[in-house]
Design a protein around this motif. Sequence first.
Motif, mmCIF file in Angstrom:
data_model
loop_
_atom_site.group_PDB
_atom_site.id
_atom_site.type_symbol
_atom_site.label_atom_id
_atom_site.label_comp_id
_atom_site.label_asym_id
_atom_site.label_seq_id
_atom_site.Cartn_x
_atom_site.Cartn_y
_atom_site.Cartn_z
ATOM 1 N N GLY A 1 1.906 14.437 -9.480
ATOM 2 C CA GLY A 1 2.800 15.588 -9.491
ATOM 3 C C GLY A 1 2.909 16.194 -8.107
ATOM 4 N N GLY A 2 3.009 15.346 -7.100
ATOM 5 C CA GLY A 2 3.126 15.849 -5.733
ATOM 6 C C GLY A 2 4.528 16.299 -5.443
ATOM 7 N N GLU B 1 0.831 -1.203 0.000
ATOM 8 C CA GLU B 1 0.000 0.000 0.000
ATOM 9 C C GLU B 1 0.868 1.256 0.000
ATOM 10 N N THR B 2 1.942 1.233 0.790
ATOM 11 C CA THR B 2 2.859 2.373 0.856
ATOM 12 C C THR B 2 3.461 2.662 -0.518
ATOM 13 N N VAL B 3 3.914 1.615 -1.185
ATOM 14 C CA VAL B 3 4.492 1.762 -2.517
ATOM 15 C C VAL B 3 3.456 2.344 -3.480
ATOM 16 N N ARG B 4 2.225 1.818 -3.391
ATOM 17 C CA ARG B 4 1.153 2.249 -4.278
ATOM 18 C C ARG B 4 0.867 3.751 -4.087
ATOM 19 N N ARG B 5 0.801 4.172 -2.822
ATOM 20 C CA ARG B 5 0.496 5.582 -2.548
ATOM 21 C C ARG B 5 1.601 6.504 -3.018
ATOM 22 N N LYS B 6 2.840 6.068 -2.828
ATOM 23 C CA LYS B 6 3.981 6.864 -3.305
ATOM 24 C C LYS B 6 3.871 7.073 -4.801
ATOM 25 N N ALA B 7 3.583 5.984 -5.511
ATOM 26 C CA ALA B 7 3.471 6.046 -6.965
ATOM 27 C C ALA B 7 2.361 7.016 -7.378
#
Length: 98
Positions: free
Chosen positions: A89-90, A77-83
């Motif tokens: 464009g955060g 989930e962490t990886v997914r949110r980072k992506a």
Amino acid sequence: GHQHCPLHRESQVELREHIDSLATELCRINEDQKVALDLDPYVKKLLNARRRVVLVNNILQNAQERLRRLNHSVAKETVRRKAMLEAAGGYPQGLPGK
């Protein structure tokens, strides 16, 4: 950490073996005694203790497995949110986009 599991399991097995040999020993003493020393209750207590060791061990293993799966899905989930953040464009303000 996975390195704890085998060690823990080893000590559980050792404990079970100790309990087993103690129970065997008690039975033998019981047969050797001409006096009717009733060690049956003690043997029963030992076997109950052994069963509890097995139950606790199973509970621990299940908990470890659940924890492992939870950690895994949290990481995914962490990886997914980072992506998603990067795709949206955060980027910090003040830096030009690509």
